[in-house]
Design an enzyme around this catalytic site. Structure first.
Site, PDB file in Angstrom:
ATOM      1  N   ASP A  98       0.828  -1.211   0.000  1.00 32.69           N
ATOM      2  CA  ASP A  98       0.000   0.000   0.000  1.00 32.69           C
ATOM      3  C   ASP A  98       0.866   1.266   0.000  1.00 32.69           C
ATOM      4  O   ASP A  98       0.347   2.377  -0.044  1.00 32.69           O
ATOM      5  CB  ASP A  98      -0.985   0.001   1.173  1.00 32.69           C
ATOM      6  CG  ASP A  98      -0.313  -0.027   2.531  1.00 32.69           C
ATOM      7  OD1 ASP A  98       0.752  -0.656   2.651  1.00 32.69           O
ATOM      8  OD2 ASP A  98      -0.857   0.574   3.482  1.00 32.69           O
ATOM      9  N   HIS A  99       2.197   1.071  -0.007  1.00 34.28           N
ATOM     10  CA  HIS A  99       3.119   2.208  -0.094  1.00 34.28           C
ATOM     11  C   HIS A  99       4.036   2.139  -1.320  1.00 34.28           C
ATOM     12  O   HIS A  99       4.612   3.156  -1.703  1.00 34.28           O
ATOM     13  CB  HIS A  99       3.967   2.297   1.175  1.00 34.28           C
ATOM     14  CG  HIS A  99       3.175   2.705   2.377  1.00 34.28           C
ATOM     15  ND1 HIS A  99       3.169   3.989   2.869  1.00 34.28           N
ATOM     16  CD2 HIS A  99       2.327   1.992   3.168  1.00 34.28           C
ATOM     17  CE1 HIS A  99       2.356   4.049   3.922  1.00 34.28           C
ATOM     18  NE2 HIS A  99       1.832   2.850   4.114  1.00 34.28           N
ATOM     19  N   ASP A 127       4.769   4.729   7.528  1.00 36.65           N
ATOM     20  CA  ASP A 127       4.228   4.006   8.685  1.00 36.65           C
ATOM     21  C   ASP A 127       5.339   3.856   9.713  1.00 36.65           C
ATOM     22  O   ASP A 127       6.483   3.554   9.351  1.00 36.65           O
ATOM     23  CB  ASP A 127       3.715   2.624   8.271  1.00 36.65           C
ATOM     24  CG  ASP A 127       2.474   2.715   7.388  1.00 36.65           C
ATOM     25  OD1 ASP A 127       1.905   3.816   7.278  1.00 36.65           O
ATOM     26  OD2 ASP A 127       2.086   1.685   6.803  1.00 36.65           O
ATOM     27  N   GLU A 138       1.224   9.377   9.613  1.00 33.98           N
ATOM     28  CA  GLU A 138       0.147   8.392   9.480  1.00 33.98           C
ATOM     29  C   GLU A 138      -0.749   8.476  10.711  1.00 33.98           C
ATOM     30  O   GLU A 138      -0.326   8.921  11.782  1.00 33.98           O
ATOM     31  CB  GLU A 138       0.733   6.986   9.343  1.00 33.98           C
ATOM     32  CG  GLU A 138       1.445   6.465  10.590  1.00 33.98           C
ATOM     33  CD  GLU A 138       1.048   5.027  10.924  1.00 33.98           C
ATOM     34  OE1 GLU A 138      -0.159   4.721  10.815  1.00 33.98           O
ATOM     35  OE2 GLU A 138       1.922   4.249  11.311  1.00 33.98           O
TER      36      GLU A 138
END
Length: 597
Positions: free
Chosen positions: A72-73, A178, A203
């Site tokens: 997701d990054h 994160d 985040e």
């Protein structure tokens, strides 16, 4: 005032598809380039048309920074560089560069070879993309160009995860990616120095959560696993390949050893070997305990955990299986879930966050039936447990990071809107900081004060050091240095007055103002001066009145001098002179002398 602009292309009031466009000082930086695990259409990728409507984006982006290897990054990186078109530099840490292509290839196989999806990147595209990567080392400043500087800080979370400090001219931003402010069994806690950025982009996955004690959480996890296998049930633990997987494997391995349990524990084939390889290669990224013991005992050589074969899915009896991916959106973990879900003796333990649209998110929301794309419906009778072993900062950790780096503004991303609003009010109450939470596609503009970096001369700093030693200032207040700003040869230097005048070739001139007062006195000049000094000391209590070698009287920069009157020997002329800085004192002393005479 110069502006900092941020546009989330993903992760704006949302978790998944992290991608931010940062613009400051004439530079455009892309922060992460992830994909959304909850979508199988074009929504899975960031909307790059915000950068340019169509065509390559190289001319619009100065560099790309990837915080860590989670999909997701970084999942959209090959799509962005090879399909959309980007040939510029991509920065990430050494572990991220090593691990990201493996996860990207695993995802590609699931999407293309198993699901038959088109408009997806190829194996060669992943390789070509990684050729553009420039690896960075922790705490090492790296100049992207003459104006753009970046530095990576340890973020915890997963192996190789980093927070990035980005500076253009006098403006600076910290992007956390994160991070985890609490150390665990194999990684240390995130750390950053007091860099005081204009903006901290953090985040906020667990913006409203204060986690219970780690020991209680681990005890509860072990109890639930043990109870399930003791009654013959199967336990599925969906994980991502590296990170929480190793954390929970170490925990179960230690417990199985202590309790002398014989129930089989399996890990997805190949992932244990990969983990071992990378943890050996990047041992300096792990915590102190693992670094110390690694030579004598490899914490990742598990005695009780064996490689899993798909044929074991239908085996009778109890077992524990770690399978990827962690959100049950594809792959082996989803296959096992479909088989085991209808049996009420079985259990699935979700140890991390699941984005909206994934099977993991649905069953955590209480779904008793899950429908799949091929119209297959699976009844969920197995026990569903959520235990947060997620390596994200909780609300307390986010507040701690803000306190550590002392930003001037805060932006929350990678979280849910409602939770962000709550945390925003907490930040306002505790730190009185402006906090932003833009949605995807919304540009946030933050004005910053103009700051011009200058050099300071050695002589000025030495003088300040002497002053500091004589009277140490209040440590809570910033110390101001006063000097003359000299701009020469494209260089700005703060100097003391003497050096500054010499530097630019100017002789110092002092303008003095002089007034004359006549006084009746026929005695010698020296006696008149002494008598005048005594009178001034009486009138000017609190001022320092001194007699100079030339016979004049000094009060600050004011000079009082007695001279003979050439025309009248019975009179004296009193001359009072002062500089423009001491005009008030000079006028006051002149008035005193006029009244005396």
């Amino acid at each position: 005032m110069p502006d900092i602009k941020i546009t989330p292309l993903g992760a704006g009031q949302d978790v998944g598809r992290s991608c931010l466009l940062l613009s400051m000082g004439g530079k455009n930086i892309m922060l992460d380039c992830g994909m959304h695990m909850g979508y199988n259409d074009e929504r899975r990728f960031p909307d790059f048309s915000y950068i340019v409507p169509e065509g390559p984006i190289t001319s619009h982006i100065d560099c790309v920074i990837i915080s860590h290897f989670h999909l997701d990054h970084c999942g959209a990186l090959p799509y962005m560089s090879e399909i959309v078109g980007y040939t510029g530099p991509i920065y990430m840490t050494h572990p991220t560069k090593a691990i990201a292509p493996i996860l990207l290839e695993d995802m590609r196989k699931v999407a293309v070879e198993r699901k038959g999806e088109s408009n997806f990147f190829t194996t060669q595209m992943i390789k070509d993309c990684m050729k553009k990567v420039i690896p960075v080392t922790l705490h090492q400043s790296m100049m992207v160009d003459t104006d753009l500087e970046i530095k990576a800080y340890y973020a915890g979370h997963v192996l190789g995860a980093a927070m990035f400090w980005i500076k253009v001219g006098s403006q600076s931003v910290v992007y956390t990616g994160d991070y985890n402010m609490t150390p665990d069994r194999h990684l240390g806690a995130a750390w950053i120095d007091k860099c005081r950025p204009d903006l901290l982009i953090s985040e906020s996955t667990y913006a409203t959560t204060i986690r219970d004690s780690k020991r209680c959480r681990e005890r509860d996890f072990l109890k639930k696993v043990h109870e399930c296998v003791a009654k013959g049930g199967k336990v599925l633990i969906p994980v991502f390949a590296l990170g929480r997987a190793q954390e929970l494997c170490i925990l179960l391995e230690t417990y199985w050893e202590r309790m002398n349990l014989k129930y089989p524990i399996y890990f997805a084939l190949g992932l244990t070997e990969k983990a071992n390889t990378y943890y050996k290669m990047f041992i300096t990224w792990t915590n102190q305990k693992i670094r110390k013991t690694f030579v004598h005992r490899n914490m990742f050589d598990f005695k009780h955990i064996k490689p899993f074969d798909k044929a074991y899915i239908d085996n009778p009896g109890a077992m524990v299986v770690f399978a990827t991916p962690g959100m049950l959106h594809a792959g082996l973990s989803l296959q096992i879930f479909k088989k085991w879900a209808p049996n009420e003796n079985n259990m699935v333990i979700m140890p991390g966050y699941c984005v909206q649209g994934t099977v993991g998110n649905k069953i955590l929301g209480g779904a008793k039936k899950v429908e799949f794309e091929n119209r297959q419906v699976v009844e969920v009778k197995m026990a569903v447990e959520y235990m947060s072993f997620s390596a994200h900062a909780d609300a307390k950790g986010i507040m701690q990071l803000i306190q550590n780096c002392e930003p001037k503004n805060v932006m929350l991303v990678h979280g849910e809107a409602g939770k962000m609003k709550f945390l925003r009010s907490k930040i306002k109450d505790e730190f009185n900081l402006e906090t932003y939470m833009p949605a995807n596609g919304e540009t946030c503009v933050i004005s910053t004060p103009v700051k011009i970096p200058v050099d300071a001369s050695v002589s000025l700093l030495k003088a300040e050091a002497r002053s500091y030693n004589a009277q140490p200032p209040d440590p809570k207040r910033r110390r101001l240095i006063h000097g003359v700003l000299v701009m020469k040869d494209n260089r700005i230097m703060l100097q003391n007055l003497t050096d500054a005048l010499k530097e630019i070739g100017i002789n110092r001139h002092v303008m003095r103002f002089t007034s004359k007062v006549k006084m009746d006195d026929s005695g010698p000049v020296i006696r008149t001066s002494e008598r005048l000094k005594t009178l001034l000391e009486e009138k000017l209590a609190g001022w320092t009145v001194t007699m100079q070698e030339n016979g004049s009287i000094a009060i600050e920069s004011v000079e009082v001098k007695v001279e003979e009157d050439e025309k009248d020997p019975k009179q004296k002329n009193i001359l009072i002179s002062w500089t423009n800085q001491d005009e008030d004192i000079g006028a006051y002393i002149l008035n005193v002398l006029q009244n005396m005479c």
